[in-house]
Each structure stands twice: as structure tokens, then as C-alpha cells.
Design an enzyme around this catalytic site. Sequence first.
Site, PDB file in Angstrom:
ATOM      1  N   CYS A  12      25.216 -26.306  14.873  1.00  0.00           N
ATOM      2  CA  CYS A  12      26.332 -26.948  14.189  1.00  0.00           C
ATOM      3  C   CYS A  12      27.042 -27.895  15.162  1.00  0.00           C
ATOM      4  O   CYS A  12      26.876 -27.790  16.388  1.00  0.00           O
ATOM      5  CB  CYS A  12      27.285 -25.857  13.703  1.00  0.00           C
ATOM      6  SG  CYS A  12      28.786 -26.429  12.889  1.00  0.00           S
ATOM      7  N   CYS A  48      29.936 -27.709  16.045  1.00  0.00           N
ATOM      8  CA  CYS A  48      30.809 -26.898  16.897  1.00  0.00           C
ATOM      9  C   CYS A  48      30.049 -26.239  18.039  1.00  0.00           C
ATOM     10  O   CYS A  48      30.652 -25.641  18.932  1.00  0.00           O
ATOM     11  CB  CYS A  48      31.524 -25.826  16.071  1.00  0.00           C
ATOM     12  SG  CYS A  48      30.495 -24.387  15.654  1.00  0.00           S
ATOM     13  N   THR A  56       7.989 -14.241  -9.325  1.00  0.00           N
ATOM     14  CA  THR A  56       6.569 -14.361  -8.977  1.00  0.00           C
ATOM     15  C   THR A  56       5.856 -15.376  -9.863  1.00  0.00           C
ATOM     16  O   THR A  56       4.945 -16.072  -9.404  1.00  0.00           O
ATOM     17  CB  THR A  56       5.861 -12.997  -9.062  1.00  0.00           C
ATOM     18  OG1 THR A  56       6.133 -12.393 -10.337  1.00  0.00           O
ATOM     19  CG2 THR A  56       6.336 -12.062  -7.964  1.00  0.00           C
ATOM     20  N   HIS A 111      21.819 -10.889  -1.816  1.00  0.00           N
ATOM     21  CA  HIS A 111      21.200 -11.058  -0.500  1.00  0.00           C
ATOM     22  C   HIS A 111      21.376 -12.466   0.045  1.00  0.00           C
ATOM     23  O   HIS A 111      20.731 -12.831   1.020  1.00  0.00           O
ATOM     24  CB  HIS A 111      19.712 -10.705  -0.563  1.00  0.00           C
ATOM     25  CG  HIS A 111      19.458  -9.271  -0.895  1.00  0.00           C
ATOM     26  ND1 HIS A 111      18.264  -8.818  -1.421  1.00  0.00           N
ATOM     27  CD2 HIS A 111      20.247  -8.168  -0.783  1.00  0.00           C
ATOM     28  CE1 HIS A 111      18.332  -7.512  -1.620  1.00  0.00           C
ATOM     29  NE2 HIS A 111      19.522  -7.099  -1.246  1.00  0.00           N
ATOM     30  N   PHE A 166       8.078  -9.816  -1.488  1.00  0.00           N
ATOM     31  CA  PHE A 166       8.218  -9.444  -0.081  1.00  0.00           C
ATOM     32  C   PHE A 166       7.625  -8.069   0.183  1.00  0.00           C
ATOM     33  O   PHE A 166       7.103  -7.823   1.267  1.00  0.00           O
ATOM     34  CB  PHE A 166       9.695  -9.461   0.329  1.00  0.00           C
ATOM     35  CG  PHE A 166      10.218 -10.838   0.619  1.00  0.00           C
ATOM     36  CD1 PHE A 166      10.324 -11.297   1.919  1.00  0.00           C
ATOM     37  CD2 PHE A 166      10.584 -11.680  -0.412  1.00  0.00           C
ATOM     38  CE1 PHE A 166      10.790 -12.570   2.197  1.00  0.00           C
ATOM     39  CE2 PHE A 166      11.059 -12.957  -0.160  1.00  0.00           C
ATOM     40  CZ  PHE A 166      11.162 -13.407   1.151  1.00  0.00           C
ATOM     41  N   ASP A 220      16.064 -17.206  -3.849  1.00  0.00           N
ATOM     42  CA  ASP A 220      15.394 -18.480  -4.124  1.00  0.00           C
ATOM     43  C   ASP A 220      16.242 -19.499  -4.877  1.00  0.00           C
ATOM     44  O   ASP A 220      15.855 -20.660  -5.011  1.00  0.00           O
ATOM     45  CB  ASP A 220      14.095 -18.245  -4.896  1.00  0.00           C
ATOM     46  CG  ASP A 220      14.281 -17.340  -6.114  1.00  0.00           C
ATOM     47  OD1 ASP A 220      15.221 -17.599  -6.895  1.00  0.00           O
ATOM     48  OD2 ASP A 220      13.501 -16.383  -6.282  1.00  0.00           O
ATOM     49  N   ASN A 243      10.060  -3.958 -16.259  1.00  0.00           N
ATOM     50  CA  ASN A 243       9.325  -4.038 -14.997  1.00  0.00           C
ATOM     51  C   ASN A 243       7.907  -3.531 -15.212  1.00  0.00           C
ATOM     52  O   ASN A 243       7.687  -2.601 -15.987  1.00  0.00           O
ATOM     53  CB  ASN A 243      10.021  -3.191 -13.922  1.00  0.00           C
ATOM     54  CG  ASN A 243       9.562  -3.538 -12.526  1.00  0.00           C
ATOM     55  OD1 ASN A 243       9.607  -4.699 -12.127  1.00  0.00           O
ATOM     56  ND2 ASN A 243       9.124  -2.545 -11.763  1.00  0.00           N
ATOM     57  N   CYS A 297      26.696 -21.704   9.857  1.00  0.00           N
ATOM     58  CA  CYS A 297      26.941 -21.592  11.291  1.00  0.00           C
ATOM     59  C   CYS A 297      27.446 -20.197  11.603  1.00  0.00           C
ATOM     60  O   CYS A 297      28.386 -19.710  10.971  1.00  0.00           O
ATOM     61  CB  CYS A 297      27.960 -22.640  11.738  1.00  0.00           C
ATOM     62  SG  CYS A 297      28.435 -22.470  13.474  1.00  0.00           S
ATOM     63  N   GLN A 334      18.746  -9.970  -6.519  1.00  0.00           N
ATOM     64  CA  GLN A 334      18.286  -9.618  -5.181  1.00  0.00           C
ATOM     65  C   GLN A 334      17.498 -10.766  -4.561  1.00  0.00           C
ATOM     66  O   GLN A 334      17.147 -10.703  -3.390  1.00  0.00           O
ATOM     67  CB  GLN A 334      17.405  -8.368  -5.258  1.00  0.00           C
ATOM     68  CG  GLN A 334      18.126  -7.131  -5.762  1.00  0.00           C
ATOM     69  CD  GLN A 334      17.158  -5.990  -6.044  1.00  0.00           C
ATOM     70  OE1 GLN A 334      16.569  -5.915  -7.119  1.00  0.00           O
ATOM     71  NE2 GLN A 334      16.989  -5.110  -5.075  1.00  0.00           N
TER      72      GLN A 334
END
Length: 260
Positions: free
Chosen positions: A166, A168, A39, A132, A46, A117, A231, A140, A114
Site C-alpha cells: 500500500c 502507507c 462449481t 469468509h 476447496f 468468488d 446438496n 492493507c 461461505q
Amino acid sequence: MADDRHGIDDIDGETLDAVAEALRTAETAVALTGAGVSTASGIPSFRGDDGIWERHDPADFHRRRLDADPAGFWADRLSLREAIYGDIDPEPNAAHEALAALEADGHLDAVLTQNIDGLHDAAGTDRVVELHGTHRRVVCDDCGHRRDAEVVFEQAAESSDLPPRCDCGGVYRPDVVLFGEPMPDVAMNEAQRLARDSDVFLAVGSSLSVQPASLLPKIAAEGDSTLVVVNYEETPRDASAAHVLRADVTQVLPAIVERL
């Protein structure tokens, strides 16, 4: 959950010393990072109040949507990208740099993140497990070919022919875990092994509320790892943590580095 925000001056120096000493003597130390680490780089969270999912419907980014309406999925993904980044070009902040310094100095073995970015890579951390995925690549859906996301997103934004494809013929998609998809086995298995083998486990800037990543500090603590939570808000793992530092991660992590 309570939001007891403090600055670094509110953190007991003895606690910082204890965390630094734990890292100094650990054979294996691992960090798990969440949205709170990024942040300060200008990337919005999110979840939570005024989070991205308060303004965009997560269902628009579900695996089912990509399969049923790839053009609509991509149109909404372009809108989401603009909402997240706008005109900013996020750069690593002091928290990313502190974690990279811990690794470079031999006090941290890996970062499990997690976040999508790519800022840990940009900060110079070598061993990053992206739980993630990353927004910096597209892949693709058919052949698995990967490309730089920036190029594909720019081309898609200037084209009326969505979705991008792509060579393909397959549809490109962001190289991230979509809603409705499991976390990649390779990444999760590595993360669980690192958590299980750790002597110190730092949970940094994460609410620890999203499974299965939220289980990693539990796995670490059950293996007698020293769990450290950094945190602003309370987390479900605070009770099992050896140290809880409720302050700005961009201040706490550099303060720990200074003590090593």
C-alpha cells in the site's frame, strides 16, 4: 458420507411445492451457500476429492505464513489463484440467478455465503453476507485500505518485487479469512441474527461441516425455522431439516422459483 446424486426429475414435485409455499408465506427467509453453488461456474471445490487443498498445502496460506514470509505467501497465492481460475472468467450460474430472483421477488431476505468468488453480487443479489470475505478485493494489513484485487494480482504477477504494498508501506493481503484467523465478528453476528430470526433457512451447496458457518442452520432450526437442505451429499443437519433435496442446485433452485 454417501453421495446419492439425483437430477431434478428424481425430486418429488410435492417437496418442491412445499418449499415454494414455505418461502411464499415466510416473513424472513435466508440462504446459506457453499462451494456447491459455484462449481457449475467452473470454480473447483476447496475440500473433498481432488479439491484445491488436496493439491495445495493450506499451511502456505496461514496467517503465520503471511507474517513470517509475506513474499513467499504472495508467490503461493498467485499460484493458487491460477489453480482456481486459470483462463476462466467465472460468471453466475442458474443457482446464483435463482437466489437473486427470489430476493428480487421478495421471497429471500439475505444470502450468507461461505464462498469468496463474489458471484452472488455479480448475479444481482443486494444483501450478501460474505462470511469468509471476498477474493475480489485486497486490503492493507496496516491501514485497512482496500483495492480491486484484479489490478493488484496482475501487477504482482508481472513483478519480482513481492509482496505488493500500500502507499502507507503496509502489505496488501487478500480480503479473505486466512487459516488461523477468526471469522469477522460483524459478518458472523449478522449471520447468526438472520438465522435466528428466519422462518425459512435454505442451506444450499454446502457440506455444513466447517464451523462456525455450519452452526447457522442449527441456530435456525432451534428457532423453529423451516430448514431446507439442498446438496448432493449428506450433511450433519439433514436429520433436523424439514426437506432434504439431494440434487443439482442449478436445477433445484430455478424449479422452486418457477413455483412462486
